[in-house]
Design an enzyme around this catalytic site. Structure first.
Site, mmCIF file in Angstrom:
data_model
loop_
_atom_site.group_PDB
_atom_site.id
_atom_site.type_symbol
_atom_site.label_atom_id
_atom_site.label_comp_id
_atom_site.label_asym_id
_atom_site.label_seq_id
_atom_site.Cartn_x
_atom_site.Cartn_y
_atom_site.Cartn_z
ATOM 1 N N THR A 1 7.723 -0.051 3.718
ATOM 2 C CA THR A 1 7.909 1.455 3.098
ATOM 3 C C THR A 1 9.281 1.686 2.401
ATOM 4 O OG1 THR A 1 7.063 2.250 4.943
ATOM 5 C CG2 THR A 1 8.598 3.792 3.972
ATOM 6 N N PHE B 1 0.948 -1.337 0.047
ATOM 7 C CA PHE B 1 0.118 -0.008 -0.355
ATOM 8 C C PHE B 1 0.989 1.165 -0.017
ATOM 9 C CE2 PHE B 1 1.465 -0.163 4.101
ATOM 10 C CZ PHE B 1 0.612 1.212 4.907
ATOM 11 N N LYS B 2 2.469 0.991 0.515
ATOM 12 C CA LYS B 2 2.789 2.184 0.401
ATOM 13 C C LYS B 2 3.408 2.868 -0.512
ATOM 14 C CE LYS B 2 4.043 0.753 4.790
ATOM 15 N NZ LYS B 2 4.923 0.934 6.199
ATOM 16 N N ASP B 3 3.059 2.121 -1.715
ATOM 17 C CA ASP B 3 2.636 2.525 -2.902
ATOM 18 C C ASP B 3 2.304 4.005 -3.457
ATOM 19 O OD1 ASP B 3 5.648 0.653 -3.980
ATOM 20 O OD2 ASP B 3 4.225 -0.628 -5.007
ATOM 21 N N LEU C 1 4.257 6.887 -1.972
ATOM 22 C CA LEU C 1 5.528 6.966 -2.165
ATOM 23 C C LEU C 1 5.825 6.816 -3.686
ATOM 24 C CD1 LEU C 1 6.773 4.324 0.894
ATOM 25 C CD2 LEU C 1 7.892 7.466 -0.291
#
Length: 495
Positions: A146, A110-112, A115
């Site tokens: 992350t 999900f951090k994509d 980021l």
């Protein structure tokens, strides 16, 4: 003009661009704006719109000093062909509930979502002192996801470098390879002796080291900044997918505009669920936000007792990205729930630093509990949840999503309020645990496990993950906690 200041004082008065470039406030606090919620987002205007269009509208309300054209450029670059699903964060039925898939980006986590866009935001900020040759060094500690998502976003981004630290032996084989094989001339990856909290605390100390900052500014023309969700530019893109999920429910006919929805969020650092609270403040009809923890259930204890205590055993679990005892983003929620009392927040954080614990007033806890529910799952319950979800729904979930699935199953259901489970990572990032939970063969490498999982479930491993097997490892350094600043300084001089 909307300005940003620290959660611990109101002396700063920065634009959102300045806050994003700086990352963390000089006093160790996190950047917030008192204007949050003054601008409401009209959800009715978002129905029928693409994820990209929703993003431009929501981000415009949160980052007002970016022009619409700048936001459009950032959004189009961040949410393009590097995503495996055109919806970016598609919503799928899951029995009587719904699951929001946040893992279709280039690193399958999900951090994509944040980021992929943060480097684009950074590129549109200006050096604070007007020094045109100032470069940004992103310094980040990761509990697993992350790090790779930040590396993928910042690799070879002009005017930036990135240094990522991860706890040695405490991420999955796939997560480690994702980081240590990262290409790019401006990237550094290093394992750390200790756990995530040790590494995260050391990164915060590095940001607060005035002597280091002066040396880097003078010798290398480098300023340090963060890609953790302590950076407001990392946090706010996550608000978008709550609006997207709601719009998808409206478009499916599952709700009418104005109906309330509950979200269940597996979280360790509190950033993913804080984005849901920001969405609520922007006008999204959110009834409850449910915090799902693993065995490191410090957030569960806090939300049930009002006492936050990091003086407790640390457990290394099968949901490593949630193995966190110091939930940094909780500080932002406390700021808003305390009626923006920066003195109180400063006192609480001082207590946490000095004594390892703090306690909030009863009326504040009552206000928090009106919005936030909570639950947690132990290792056996996580494995059972992976199996139950597959047997019941023929849907494969990873161990982090399984924490949320378990908590949802325990909660009483109001049939009139749809519930959305946020799925934070592809099951192929943790194929061994998933196979063990489903009773499939789990011997050999993680890549052998991926192949078994694909064969047994009829799903497909993301190509970027499966291809790691033959990728060349570039980084194999390990340092003690007190060696981290030296790694950053050497990386900065190499930019």
């Amino acid at each position: 003009m909307t300005t940003f200041h620290s959660t611990r004082s109101t002396t700063d008065s920065l634009t959102s661009k300045q806050a994003i470039r700086q990352g963390i406030a000089a006093d160790g606090g996190l950047f917030v704006t008192d204007a949050l919620g003054e601008t409401r987002v009209d959800v009715a205007q978002l129905v029928g719109k693409s994820y990209q269009d929703i993003a431009v509208t929501v981000l415009g309300a949160l980052l007002p000093d970016f022009s619409e054209a700048e936001l459009r450029e950032c959004v189009e670059a961040a949410y393009g062909p590097q995503w495996g699903d055109g919806a970016i964060t598609p919503l799928k039925p899951l029995g009587e509930d719904w699951v929001l898939e946040l893992f279709h980006g280039p690193t399958s986590a999900f951090k994509d979502v944040a980021l992929q866009i943060l480097p684009r935001f950074m590129a549109r900020t200006a050096p604070a002192d007007g020094g045109a040759d100032e470069k940004i060094m992103i310094v980040t500690a990761t509990s697993g996801d992350t790090g790779k998502a930040a590396l993928a976003g910042f690799a070879d981004a002009p005017g930036t470098g990135i240094t990522v630290f991860y706890p040695q032996g405490k991420v999955s084989q796939v997560q480690e390879l994702q980081m240590t094989t990262q290409t790019g001339s401006n990237v550094t990856v290093c394992a750390v002796e200790g756990n995530f909290d040790d590494a995260q605390s050391a990164v915060k100390r590095i940001f607060g080291d005035r002597d280091l900052a002066a040396r880097l500014a003078g010798d290398a023309h480098v300023r340090l900044s963060s890609a953790n969700s302590i950076n407001v530019g990392r946090l706010v893109p996550q608000v978008v997918y709550y609006f997207s999920a709601y719009v998808q429910l409206v478009e499916r006919g599952a709700i009418a505009l104005g109906d309330e929805v509950e979200f269940c969020v597996p979280t360790g650092n509190f950033g993913d669920i804080l984005a849901g609270y920001y969405a609520k403040l922007l006008g999204l009809p959110v009834k409850h936000l449910i915090v799902a923890s693993d065995r490191n259930n410090v957030l569960f204890e806090f939300l049930t007792t009002g006492t936050y205590n990091r003086q407790r055993p640390f457990f290394q679990t099968i949901s490593p990205s949630m193995d966190i005892l110091i939930s940094s983003n909780l500080e932002r929620m406390l700021y808003y729930m305390s009626d923006k009392d920066s003195r109180l927040i400063s006192m609480l954080m001082n207590d946490l630093n000095q004594w390892g614990a703090y306690e909030i007033p009863d009326e504040m806890l009552a206000r928090i509990r009106h919005v936030f529910g909570c639950g947690w799952a132990d290792e056996d319950q996580v494995r059972e949840s992976i199996r139950d979800c597959w047997e019941r729904n023929r849907y494969v979930i990873d161990p982090h999503t399984a924490c949320g699935y378990f908590v949802l199953r325990q909660m009483p259901r109001d049939p009139s309020v749809p519930r959305v489970l946020l799925s934070t990572a592809s099951p192929y990032k943790f194929p061994r645990v998933v196979n063990e939970s489903l009773g499939f063969e789990a011997t050999g490498t993680d890549f052998a496990c991926m192949d078994v999982l694909a064969r047994e479930t009829g799903t497909t491993a993301p190509a970027a993950l499966r291809g790691l097997e033959n990728a060349a490892v570039r980084f194999d350094d390990v340092v003690a906690i007190d060696g981290m600043a030296g790694v950053v300084e050497r990386a900065a001089h190499a930019l």
